[in-house]
Design a protein around this motif. Structure first.
Motif, PDB file in Angstrom:
ATOM      1  N   PHE A  27       0.823  -1.197   0.000  1.00 56.85           N
ATOM      2  CA  PHE A  27       0.000   0.000   0.000  1.00 56.85           C
ATOM      3  C   PHE A  27       0.864   1.258   0.000  1.00 56.85           C
ATOM      4  O   PHE A  27       2.086   1.174  -0.126  1.00 56.85           O
ATOM      5  CB  PHE A  27      -0.993  -0.013   1.164  1.00 56.85           C
ATOM      6  N   SER A  28       0.198   2.387   0.129  1.00 47.80           N
ATOM      7  CA  SER A  28       0.886   3.686   0.046  1.00 47.80           C
ATOM      8  C   SER A  28       0.713   4.448   1.346  1.00 47.80           C
ATOM      9  O   SER A  28      -0.236   4.226   2.100  1.00 47.80           O
ATOM     10  CB  SER A  28       0.296   4.522  -1.097  1.00 47.80           C
ATOM     11  N   VAL A  29       1.625   5.368   1.570  1.00 45.76           N
ATOM     12  CA  VAL A  29       1.556   6.220   2.754  1.00 45.76           C
ATOM     13  C   VAL A  29       2.017   7.615   2.338  1.00 45.76           C
ATOM     14  O   VAL A  29       2.823   7.749   1.414  1.00 45.76           O
ATOM     15  CB  VAL A  29       2.436   5.634   3.888  1.00 45.76           C
ATOM     16  N   SER A  30       1.476   8.628   2.976  1.00 42.90           N
ATOM     17  CA  SER A  30       1.955   9.985   2.680  1.00 42.90           C
ATOM     18  C   SER A  30       2.535  10.608   3.946  1.00 42.90           C
ATOM     19  O   SER A  30       2.090  10.328   5.058  1.00 42.90           O
ATOM     20  CB  SER A  30       0.823  10.859   2.140  1.00 42.90           C
ATOM     21  N   LEU A  31       3.539  11.451   3.738  1.00 47.69           N
ATOM     22  CA  LEU A  31       4.216  12.155   4.831  1.00 47.69           C
ATOM     23  C   LEU A  31       4.285  13.628   4.442  1.00 47.69           C
ATOM     24  O   LEU A  31       4.753  13.948   3.342  1.00 47.69           O
ATOM     25  CB  LEU A  31       5.635  11.614   5.014  1.00 47.69           C
ATOM     26  N   SER A  32       3.814  14.491   5.319  1.00 46.51           N
ATOM     27  CA  SER A  32       3.783  15.924   4.984  1.00 46.51           C
ATOM     28  C   SER A  32       4.353  16.745   6.131  1.00 46.51           C
ATOM     29  O   SER A  32       4.128  16.428   7.297  1.00 46.51           O
ATOM     30  CB  SER A  32       2.335  16.382   4.751  1.00 46.51           C
ATOM     31  N   GLY A  33       5.030  17.796   5.773  1.00 42.63           N
ATOM     32  CA  GLY A  33       5.448  18.769   6.785  1.00 42.63           C
ATOM     33  C   GLY A  33       6.829  18.524   7.345  1.00 42.63           C
ATOM     34  O   GLY A  33       7.791  18.324   6.598  1.00 42.63           O
ATOM     35  N   CYS A  34       6.908  18.509   8.658  1.00 38.62           N
ATOM     36  CA  CYS A  34       8.175  18.498   9.388  1.00 38.62           C
ATOM     37  C   CYS A  34       9.168  17.439   8.875  1.00 38.62           C
ATOM     38  O   CYS A  34       8.864  16.243   8.882  1.00 38.62           O
ATOM     39  CB  CYS A  34       7.879  18.238  10.866  1.00 38.62           C
ATOM     40  N   GLY A  35      10.314  17.901   8.438  1.00 37.17           N
ATOM     41  CA  GLY A  35      11.402  17.000   8.090  1.00 37.17           C
ATOM     42  C   GLY A  35      11.257  16.298   6.753  1.00 37.17           C
ATOM     43  O   GLY A  35      12.057  15.430   6.405  1.00 37.17           O
TER      44      GLY A  35
END
Lengths: 360, 450
Positions: free
Chosen positions: B376-384
């Motif tokens: 599956f997929s995952v999203s990461l946003s913002g810090c770092g």
């Protein structure tokens, strides 16, 4: 179903046994065709079907984006297929000159009926879920996920008018959908049905909205405040007084379990429920009235109800049913002949022909 | 346990942290509730809160389909009905159900499309996949690990809060702090009311709770009565502490009262009526939207980890219909949250993760559903996070990972790294065994890190 003992004049004397037996109504699978698969290709789903009247030539479209022309009379049909849409083919109608298709790719396409060449493409705002043709063959109604039903001149493709009135959002603040449409037998009225449980009836000639029938049992709120269900199909009774709606009652949104397939018949002018039939864990995806009102035909789709059910004229009890030859093969669309003796269905990698015998 | 050195705020905030040490904090407790530590100085507390790293996890309970979100396959036999639309990252397309994220993907967000788990069931193991499992040891969840690393003990706010709009099938997956101890467990905010099961006409609406149970005063007690009692307790406590103010046990006892009082003082954070109408309208009226708005209020006040469960995505039937309804809601709420955090200057300190326990199958079953799938997929946003990075690929039909597979260990290491935590930091079990935050040898996905 006609002429059951209960409908006889109570004063009439019947010969025992033979006279008490109601005339048979029967539905039979005549033929099922499984379009050949290439390699390990997943089984395609066919979501739309239309037949050339008085013939065995059918057109089907589905999740591959192709349209297939299949001669169901052939011993071993060899379909002709062509690329039509980018994704699901969701609606098909036949006019005098054209085959018209709709897709989840936001398009309606007119094809030359003979050469099968593309005549025109008209972009749509969103997914077009269904097409239906007026009884005189002059008007196509399309229903789109922007909640607008659009009327088109059948052969020229010129827009006639937009029918706007379905709410954009459900009462849980999330987007609604417009699933299906049907003309009355005389073409004077058009019914459109949505996800939130509303059936609107329109005057075809003017676009005036005549009724908003709310059928709340077709739309369900789960614990997450998300919806489930929707009215999936609609048809007018022969006299135009009633509308039959189909779908599923309050199921488990993730499994289609602990639910009931549902057909309800309403007097659309009064909004009163006239009859109801519940089934097992499946959706009734399509419903059709017999042209003389002898029965209702319900087609079970997703879930465990892969069957055709004939329901008595009161809309309360099944009188005959038949299942497709293929196991675990949901059906998604049906085409019923004008005199209601033949129907074709499209489903998971299968196209089936059915014969229906009704009492005279 | 304080934050690790790597995760400590630097420069001014760090200096402030020294000035206002734990001793000073506890020392001030004897001055009464109103004089509690940092709360004495809102400006300092605000500064500390602002620079502290924190994480909001939007957990898509039940398993969102990657095909109808981050990794569409239009025109393929597995693709489904929806189209793919171009995002603001050249060459990357996502489902047409996410137009708002598509328009701003380059601003804050990286996507990993090649996450592979051993799990494909409705169990909470994905939340516990950070540390190597040690026999006989209860392991902490990702939320507990993160809040332990990021919590600022000098802020009287909860460490770890979990919301769910869904009590359905236990789909909220309660997090456990394991051997860390209960102080690192979540405050659970569960629905207040479960609508009746079928037959249900849909005429009612569920009532979603936005604040934890027992945040308010006991039934029948007025604010005035409570304040009077607190004042009395404080006076008695001060009298008792005369000449004993070097006794850590007594000071801790007093501080404990103060902390509870501090948590009760946080009750306003759960009240979205305190937000301007414009902000509430921007998030929307759904339970998920309102809980996400509370999550923003909490992290703004210094809560280091908040998980908002959004579900139920277990679409074994009617997959396309359900995703057509739910993905746009995720799209809207996620974009609103990112914009809100960015406007407040919080996004550079806040990591927003969208995550599920699993993905959904390429094939469509007879109920028009997609079943459980381990990729599956995952999203990461913002810090770092390096915005606009799209990492990993699946094959044409989404059956296999075709490029750059990522394990859950690597994902967790990436999350730790993004918020400045050493992912190999060791703790010790009660019997003395070393337990690193992620398995020895695990490396973060450096490509998605700023």
């Amino acid at each position: 179903m006609a002429d059951t003992p209960a409908s006889k004049d109570p004063g009439t004397k019947e010969a025992p046994a033979a006279a008490a037996k109601p005339p048979a109504v029967e539905i039979k699978n005549v033929k099922t065709f499984f379009p050949p698969l290439k390699g390990d290709q997943p089984k395609p789903d066919y979501y739309s079907i239309v037949a050339v009247p008085d013939s065995d030539l059918v057109f089907v479209g589905g999740d591959t984006g192709k349209i297939l022309a299949i001669d169901m009379a052939a011993e071993k049909p060899t379909p002709t297929a062509w690329d039509a849409h980018v994704s699901f083919v969701t609606g098909l109608v036949l006019t005098d000159k054209h085959l018209v298709s709709s897709g989840s790719d936001h398009q309606m396409i007119w094809w030359d009926r003979e050469s099968r060449e593309r005549v025109r493409t008209i972009p749509q705002p969103k997914w077009v879920r269904h097409l239906t043709l007026s009884p005189d063959g002059q008007v196509i109604a399309s229903v789109c996920d922007d909640m607008v039903c659009r009327l088109w001149e059948a052969d020229s493709g010129r827009p006639i008018r937009d029918l706007e009135g379905h709410a954009q959002f459900t009462r849980f603040h999330l987007r609604s959908k417009l699933y299906a449409a049907a003309f009355s037998r005389d073409g004077s009225h058009l019914a459109t049905v949505d996800y939130a449980g509303h059936a609107l009836v329109w005057e075809t000639a003017t676009g005036r909205r005549l009724a908003d029938v709310f059928a709340p049992f077709f739309f369900y709120q789960d614990i997450s405040e998300h919806g489930y269900g929707g009215i999936r199909g609609v048809d007018f009774s022969p006299d135009g007084r009633l509308i039959a709606l189909c779908g599923n009652l309050c199921g488990d949104g993730s499994q289609i379990q602990r639910s009931s397939a549902l057909i309800q018949v309403y007097d659309w002018r009064s909004g009163k429920l006239a009859s109801e039939l519940r089934g097992d864990n499946f959706f009734y995806e399509r419903v059709r009235f017999h042209h003389q009102g002898k029965w209702l035909l319900g087609m079970g789709g997703a879930g465990s109800g892969q069957k055709l059910t004939l329901i008595d004229r009161d809309g309360k009890s099944p009188v005959a049913e038949a299942k497709p030859e293929a196991k675990l093969a949901p059906m998604f669309d049906l085409w019923l002949s004008e005199n209601a003796d033949v129907c074709f269905t499209a489903g998971r990698n299968n196209v089936s022909k059915w014969s229906i015998s009704s009492p005279s | 346990m304080s934050a690790s050195p790597a995760s400590r705020p630097s420069s001014q905030a760090h200096a402030l942290g020294h000035q206002l040490s734990r001793r000073a904090f506890f020392g001030s407790a004897g001055m009464g509730v109103a004089g509690l530590g940092l709360l004495q100085s809102p400006a300092i507390a605000e500064q500390l809160a602002k620079n502290q790293k924190r994480v909001i996890m939007l957990f898509l309970s039940g398993g969102m389909s990657q095909f109808e979100s981050w990794d569409p396959k239009p025109g393929r036999p597995t693709g489904g009905p929806f189209q793919a639309i171009q995002t603001s990252v050249p060459g990357y397309h996502i489902s047409e159900l996410m137009p708002k994220m598509a328009a701003q993907l380059h601003r804050h967000t990286a996507v990993i499309r090649s996450l592979e788990s051993k799990n494909r069931d409705h169990v909470d193991v994905t939340l516990y996949a950070g540390m190597k499992v040690v026999a006989g040891l209860n392991m902490p969840s990702i939320g507990s690990m993160l809040c332990r690393e990021l919590a600022n003990p000098e802020l009287a706010v909860p460490h770890h809060v979990m919301f769910t709009a869904s009590a359905y099938r236990g789909g909220h997956y309660t997090e456990s702090p394991g051997f860390y101890g209960s102080q690192w467990g979540p405050i659970n905010v569960l629905p207040d009311h479960i609508p009746p099961r079928p037959p249900f006409t849909g005429t009612g609406t569920s009532v979603l709770r936005l604040s934890p149970n027992s945040m308010g005063l006991p039934s029948g007690m007025t604010i005035r009565q409570h304040a009077d009692r607190e004042q009395m307790r404080d006076r008695l406590s001060q009298a008792f502490l005369e000449g004993r103010n070097r006794d850590a046990v007594l000071m801790g006892h007093s501080a404990g009262y103060s902390r509870v009082r501090g948590l009760m003082d946080c009750s306003h954070l759960y009240d979205i009526e305190k937000e301007p109408r414009k902000i509430r309208d921007a998030y929307g009226l759904t339970g998920f939207a309102q809980q996400t708005l509370v999550a923003r209020r909490l992290v703004e006040a210094g809560v280091p980890f908040v998980r908002v469960n959004f579900g139920w995505w277990d679409t074994h039937g009617q997959n396309f219909e359900a995703h057509q309804e739910m993905v746009p809601e995720l799209d809207h709420v996620m974009v609103t949250l990112l914009d809100d955090l960015a406007t407040r200057g919080l996004l550079e300190h806040t990591l927003v993760v969208t995550f599920s326990e699993m993905g959904r199958t390429p094939g469509v079953n007879g109920n028009m559903g997609r079943d459980h799938f381990s990729r599956f997929s995952v999203s990461l946003s913002g810090c770092g996070i390096k915005p606009g990075v799209i990492y990993g690929e699946t094959d044409a039909d989404g059956q296999e990972i075709s490029k750059d597979p990522v394990t859950l260990h690597e994902l967790f290491a990436t999350i730790f790294k993004a918020v400045g935590v050493d992912h190999q930091k060791e703790y010790h079990s009660p019997d003395g065994r070393p337990v690193p935050l992620t398995e020895y040898g695990t490396e973060p996905v450096s490509e998605v890190l700023a």
